[in-house]
Design an enzyme around this catalytic site. Sequence first.
Site, short mmCIF file in Angstrom:
data_model
loop_
_atom_site.label_atom_id
_atom_site.label_comp_id
_atom_site.label_asym_id
_atom_site.label_seq_id
_atom_site.Cartn_x
_atom_site.Cartn_y
_atom_site.Cartn_z
N ARG A 1 69.02 -22.02 -35.46
CA ARG A 1 68.71 -21.33 -34.11
C ARG A 1 69.89 -21.17 -33.14
NH1 ARG A 1 63.21 -23.18 -31.73
NH2 ARG A 1 63.43 -21.19 -30.71
N ALA B 1 62.32 -28.79 -25.44
CA ALA B 1 63.76 -28.35 -24.66
C ALA B 1 64.40 -29.39 -24.30
CB ALA B 1 63.26 -27.37 -23.68
N ARG C 1 52.65 -19.25 -28.05
CA ARG C 1 53.83 -19.10 -27.67
C ARG C 1 54.66 -18.57 -28.98
NH1 ARG C 1 57.54 -24.83 -27.53
NH2 ARG C 1 59.42 -23.44 -26.63
N HIS D 1 67.71 -31.40 -25.70
CA HIS D 1 69.06 -30.69 -25.39
C HIS D 1 69.69 -30.93 -24.23
CE1 HIS D 1 67.61 -28.86 -28.91
NE2 HIS D 1 66.59 -27.83 -28.33
N GLU E 1 62.65 -38.52 -34.66
CA GLU E 1 62.65 -37.35 -33.93
C GLU E 1 62.32 -36.24 -34.58
OE1 GLU E 1 66.78 -36.21 -32.82
OE2 GLU E 1 66.24 -34.27 -32.07
N ASN F 1 58.77 -35.43 -30.32
CA ASN F 1 59.36 -34.06 -30.20
C ASN F 1 59.56 -33.62 -28.61
OD1 ASN F 1 60.00 -31.30 -30.15
ND2 ASN F 1 58.32 -30.47 -31.20
N TYR G 1 56.98 -20.27 -33.81
CA TYR G 1 56.36 -21.66 -33.96
C TYR G 1 54.84 -21.68 -34.73
CZ TYR G 1 59.87 -22.87 -30.68
OH TYR G 1 60.96 -23.36 -29.74
N PRO H 1 57.80 -30.59 -23.09
CA PRO H 1 57.50 -29.02 -22.59
C PRO H 1 57.19 -27.95 -23.28
CG PRO H 1 59.84 -29.65 -22.09
CD PRO H 1 59.11 -30.78 -22.82
N ASN H 2 56.21 -27.19 -22.86
CA ASN H 2 55.76 -25.96 -23.69
C ASN H 2 55.11 -26.03 -24.97
OD1 ASN H 2 56.92 -24.00 -21.86
ND2 ASN H 2 58.77 -25.03 -22.39
N HIS I 1 61.29 -31.97 -34.85
CA HIS I 1 61.05 -30.48 -34.26
C HIS I 1 60.33 -29.60 -35.53
CE1 HIS I 1 63.75 -31.62 -31.06
NE2 HIS I 1 64.45 -32.17 -31.89
N LEU I 2 59.60 -28.66 -34.81
CA LEU I 2 58.74 -27.82 -35.77
C LEU I 2 59.87 -26.94 -36.34
CD1 LEU I 2 55.95 -26.76 -32.83
CD2 LEU I 2 55.55 -28.18 -35.13
C1 DQA Z 1 61.47 -27.41 -30.68
C2 DQA Z 1 62.71 -26.86 -30.66
C3 DQA Z 1 63.24 -26.84 -29.07
O1 DQA Z 1 64.64 -26.41 -29.20
C4 DQA Z 1 62.55 -25.89 -28.24
O2 DQA Z 1 63.04 -26.25 -26.76
C5 DQA Z 1 61.08 -26.37 -28.34
C6 DQA Z 1 60.46 -26.75 -29.39
C7 DQA Z 1 60.49 -27.39 -31.71
O3 DQA Z 1 59.62 -28.18 -32.10
O4 DQA Z 1 60.97 -26.77 -32.82
O5 DQA Z 1 60.41 -26.13 -27.35
O6 DQA Z 1 61.43 -28.86 -30.28
#
Ligand code: DQA
Length: 148
Positions: free
Chosen positions: A107, A77, A18, A80, A98, A74, A23, A10-11, A100-101
């Site tokens: 964080r 959210a 965003r 978590h 796995e 990826n 990011y 998501p997102n 994550h950017l």
């Molecule tokens: C994310 C890190 C997550 O905590 C966050 O909710 C994201 C992006 C990252 O790529 O850094 O949406 O997965």
Amino acid sequence: MKPVFIINGPNLNMLGLREPDVYGRETLAGLEERCQAKARKLGLDISFRQSNIEGELVSWIQEARSKASGLILNAAAYTHTSIAIHDALKAAQIPIIEVHLTNIYRREPFRHHSYVSPVADGVLCGFGGQGYELALDALHQILTAKKG
Ligand code: DQA
């Protein structure tokens, strides 16, 4: 060889717009192009996807079990929060990386726990879009070693 699935949660469709200070300015389409170029160099096919819907991500992970050689995830959210994604990954029986950017451990505390990490072969975080390329390199190595 079957394609590598690259699944985004998501997102991540909002990349570029965003929180660019967090990011970066690269869009999801830009990231997909970058992955396509890297995969081409490695001789891998990819299927690059994004969804905001938890159940759709679960269905794609189930699909990966028979249709993909490996998975780069990826889960954003849902990383978590999602036991459903954890369970789907557990059943996938393919190599899982796995990604994550951002460095989730630098964080907020609620990002420090991942339901994905215990069922992943490896984790890359904090390298921005380059993390996806590093994940492709890692998967390529795992898949080459598997072929013997
Ligand atoms: C994310 C890190 C997550 O905590 C966050 O909710 C994201 C992006 C990252 O790529 O850094 O949406 O997965």
